[in-house]
Scaffold this active site. Structure first.
Site, PDB file in Angstrom:
ATOM      1  N   ASP A   1       0.792  -1.222   0.000  1.00 19.07           N
ATOM      2  CA  ASP A   1       0.000   0.000   0.000  1.00 19.07           C
ATOM      3  C   ASP A   1       0.826   1.274   0.000  1.00 19.07           C
ATOM      4  O   ASP A   1       0.555   2.208  -0.753  1.00 19.07           O
ATOM      5  CB  ASP A   1      -0.938   0.003   1.213  1.00 19.07           C
ATOM      6  CG  ASP A   1      -1.719   1.292   1.330  1.00 19.07           C
ATOM      7  OD1 ASP A   1      -2.521   1.565   0.422  1.00 19.07           O
ATOM      8  OD2 ASP A   1      -1.498   2.039   2.302  1.00 19.07           O
TER       9      ASP A   1
ATOM     10  N   ASP B   1       4.890   0.877   4.114  1.00 14.42           N
ATOM     11  CA  ASP B   1       4.959  -0.393   4.833  1.00 14.42           C
ATOM     12  C   ASP B   1       4.786  -1.536   3.843  1.00 14.42           C
ATOM     13  O   ASP B   1       4.766  -1.322   2.628  1.00 14.42           O
ATOM     14  CB  ASP B   1       3.903  -0.442   5.943  1.00 14.42           C
ATOM     15  CG  ASP B   1       2.498  -0.119   5.414  1.00 14.42           C
ATOM     16  OD1 ASP B   1       2.274  -0.245   4.186  1.00 14.42           O
ATOM     17  OD2 ASP B   1       1.629   0.261   6.224  1.00 14.42           O
TER      18      ASP B   1
ATOM     19  N   TYR C   1      -7.513   2.120   7.348  1.00 17.06           N
ATOM     20  CA  TYR C   1      -8.446   2.382   6.259  1.00 17.06           C
ATOM     21  C   TYR C   1      -9.862   2.070   6.724  1.00 17.06           C
ATOM     22  O   TYR C   1     -10.519   1.147   6.251  1.00 17.06           O
ATOM     23  CB  TYR C   1      -8.070   1.574   5.011  1.00 17.06           C
ATOM     24  CG  TYR C   1      -6.883   2.145   4.277  1.00 17.06           C
ATOM     25  CD1 TYR C   1      -7.013   3.272   3.470  1.00 17.06           C
ATOM     26  CD2 TYR C   1      -5.612   1.581   4.412  1.00 17.06           C
ATOM     27  CE1 TYR C   1      -5.917   3.814   2.804  1.00 17.06           C
ATOM     28  CE2 TYR C   1      -4.516   2.120   3.752  1.00 17.06           C
ATOM     29  CZ  TYR C   1      -4.676   3.241   2.949  1.00 17.06           C
ATOM     30  OH  TYR C   1      -3.587   3.783   2.299  1.00 17.06           O
TER      31      TYR C   1
ATOM     32  N   GLU D   1       5.384  10.053   3.288  1.00 18.24           N
ATOM     33  CA  GLU D   1       4.968   8.713   2.855  1.00 18.24           C
ATOM     34  C   GLU D   1       4.083   8.771   1.609  1.00 18.24           C
ATOM     35  O   GLU D   1       3.100   9.507   1.573  1.00 18.24           O
ATOM     36  CB  GLU D   1       4.227   7.981   3.972  1.00 18.24           C
ATOM     37  CG  GLU D   1       3.922   6.530   3.616  1.00 18.24           C
ATOM     38  CD  GLU D   1       3.358   5.731   4.786  1.00 18.24           C
ATOM     39  OE1 GLU D   1       3.478   4.495   4.761  1.00 18.24           O
ATOM     40  OE2 GLU D   1       2.808   6.352   5.714  1.00 18.24           O
TER      41      GLU D   1
END
Length: 631
Positions: free
Chosen positions: A174, A177, A334, A581
């Site tokens: 995703d 990570d 999420y 990120e």
């Protein structure tokens, strides 16, 4: 008076007074002789008369006519004057030398193809943004993946389940990570497919069409593995692989800092037995991809069957709940706030993929947008994201109204969706002050929260696409209240926000890695931050690379980071993930915005009709004309 005549005979010479002469000095007696007599006189002499002698005997006019007699040339089929023929030949020769010869020389010179125009910055950024997905791939990577510091990984994913042969290998990580979340991954695939459907000609021109399709297929192949896609009805979906629980000390994707190739901890699979939102988004991803692969009939049908199975799961009355509810591996990351927006979004894509009007009927059922709060005039409902598809779903359904105009019984809700879409576009314009803006010119769609850029690129895509929809409908603009807004204003919004991301901001830096002269070098990403030097770093040993102040040893080209804060400030610090990120969702929106804006292809606008391929005529076909009457 007589004189000797050396031609024979006597020659009488008389003076002017003795003979009657005319003004030209000719003897009138000569005029009394006819021409035949003169000829007979000439023939009595044995010698041939020269030209002077003939002129004495012949009429001067006759000699002149003989001298100027026109000459002809018989060409067989036609007789032409000799002069005309001569000048015609000369004219042909001159024309050949002036025209023909240069043409022959020009054609004999080797031709060089003219160079295409240089790509604009949107095209250059598009090439890079797509590469981010190559860097996020999990599973056995193809040799042409193009990311040298990436290798095979996650080959044991799904080893804790028994009903999927080969496990859950593949898909995408995703973000920074190593977790594979089905919900945002599905949304990212839908966004990529949507952009390819609308702008196929642009992808082909910049030579990214095959690449984009390969990236979509990598995602959809994995999604098809996460449930029994060959069945008509299912009771569970594998919605996530890996992840972490907050506060956990167990080695996992968050408590360890390891390259995905070196993961040595357990990666649990999350089984979803109820979740209309997850299944609805997966159906949208598979349905939209089936349109992208309409030229591959077998694979397209496979995608449609899988989409139908996922949709049946989503509509099951016993499974209508949020997929993330109570799941500590999902909810903190999420968390879905509802599933009715997925009913609108997924229903629209299912209709486009199949042409079955039952999907359109559901998407235009007044109860669906009411539960989704889609028509409410509140800022959160104007923001398109992985959690709120309502603005995009209404734009997608507005497309049907603009180009197909199905009329009753859909017109009422389609008209409402169209009006709501217009208001969403009005809210993006700074002049109406609906959202806050930074001093540097970035719209604040995250309402002051972190990682605003993922929402900005999605809004830029919707604005650019809506402008293209209206343009294709020959509409010069739309109204915000009583104010008419030309399409150029909407495009200016889309370009200004994209330009901000690409470097026109107070930091004078691009937020897309590898684009421009200045961009983030401390990206929060495990694979990019750890050297690919054949040294295996342990779960905790890898954190040295998180905390180091050195730039990443591996450049994750095309990654769009979280972005600056509401004061236009950006901190390029690896440990501060809210700034540094990247995510699948963010890059999918970036790709869509970039391809909508690029002008390198030389032709702007959308592919108006390809999306309607599976939709049959909405109205009865006219009957054939009767046969001609015969007596």
């Amino acid at each position: 008076m007589y004189a000797a005549n050396h031609w024979g005979g006597s020659l009488e010479i008389a003076n002017e007074n003795e003979h009657d002469q005319d003004r030209n000095g000719r003897n009138k007696n000569m005029e009394d002789l006819d021409k035949s007599s003169l000829y007979n006189m000439q023939s009595q002499y044995s010698g041939t008369l020269d030209q002077t002698q003939q002129s004495w005997l012949l009429d001067p006019n006759e000699a002149s006519r003989k001298k100027n007699k026109t000459r002809y040339v018989d060409l067989g089929c036609i007789v032409v004057k000799r002069k005309v023929l001569k000048w015609s030949v000369i004219a042909v020769l001159v024309a050949f030398l002036v025209i023909g010869l240069p043409v022959i020389i020009a054609k004999s010179i080797p031709k060089h193809k003219s160079r295409p125009p240089p790509p604009d910055q949107y095209t250059e950024a598009l090439h890079k943004a797509l590469l981010f997905f190559n860097a996020q791939k999990s599973g056995r990577l193809p040799k042409n993946n193009g990311i040298k510091w990436r290798g095979n990984s996650g080959l044991q994913d799904g080893s804790d389940i028994t009903d999927v042969k080969g496990g859950l290998v593949g898909g995408y990580y995703d973000a920074g990570d190593n977790t594979k979340f089905n919900f945002p991954m599905s949304f990212a695939m839908t966004m990529l497919s949507w952009s390819v459907i609308e702008y196929e000609h642009k992808y082909k021109y910049v030579k990214e069409y095959d690449h984009a399709r390969e990236l979509i297929k990598w995602g959809t192949d994995y999604l098809l593995r996460t449930f029994n896609s060959s069945a008509s009805k299912i009771d569970h979906i594998y919605g996530q692989v890996g992840g972490s629980q907050n506060g956990s000390s167990t080695p996992d994707d968050h408590t360890c800092w390891e390259r995905p190739e070196n993961m040595d901890y357990k990666r649990p699979t999350q089984t979803i037995t109820a979740g209309a939102d997850l299944a609805g988004e997966m159906a949208a991803a598979l349905a939209s991809a089936s349109i992208v692969f309409r030229d591959d009939v077998s694979y397209s049908k496979k995608l449609v069957r899988g989409a139908a199975t996922a949709w049946t799961f989503a509509r099951d009355s016993g499974k209508r709940t949020r997929y993330s509810r109570g799941n500590l591996f999902i909810e903190p990351y999420y968390n879905s706030t509802g599933y009715y927006d997925e009913y609108m979004w997924g229903g629209a894509w299912m209709y486009y993929a199949t042409g079955n009007v039952s999907y359109l009927s559901l998407a235009t059922n007044p109860g669906i947008p009411r539960h989704a709060k889609a028509l409410m005039d509140i800022p959160s409902q104007r923001v398109f994201s992985w959690d709120n598809k309502s603005p995009a779903a209404m734009l997608l359904l507005t497309r049907i109204r603009l180009f197909l105009n199905p009329g009753f019984p859909y017109e009422s809700m389609l008209s409402s969706y169209h009006n709501a879409t217009s208001l969403t576009m009005c809210s993006y314009l700074r002049q109406f002050q609906y959202f806050n803006w930074t001093k540097g010119g970035m719209i604040e769609l995250s309402q002051g929260q972190a990682q605003n850029l993922q929402y900005v690129v999605s809004a830029a895509f919707l604005a650019s696409l809506y402008a293209d929809y209206l343009d294709a409908s020959d509409l010069p603009g739309w109204k915000c209240g009583s104010t008419f807004i030309p399409l150029v204003k909407l495009r200016e919004f889309a370009t200004s926000q994209t330009d901000y991301i690409l470097g026109e901001n107070p930091m004078n830096m691009s937020y897309v890695v590898g684009h421009g002269k200045k961009y983030p070098t401390h990206v929060h990403h495990r694979g990019a931050s750890i050297p690919n030097n054949n040294v295996r770093y342990s779960c905790k040993g890898g954190f040295r690379w998180l905390s180091t102040g050195k730039p990443n040893p591996n450049t994750i080209t095309g990654a769009m980071v979280g972005g600056p804060d509401r004061f236009d400030r950006y901190r390029d610090v690896r440990s501060n993930y809210s700034y540094t990120e990247p995510t699948l969702v963010g890059n999918a929106g970036l790709v869509a915005a970039l391809v909508s804006l690029t002008a390198t292809a030389g032709r702007n606008g959308i592919d108006k009709n390809s999306i309607f391929t599976a939709i049959p005529p909405l109205f009865p076909m006219a009957p054939p004309p009767p046969p001609p009457w015969k007596p």
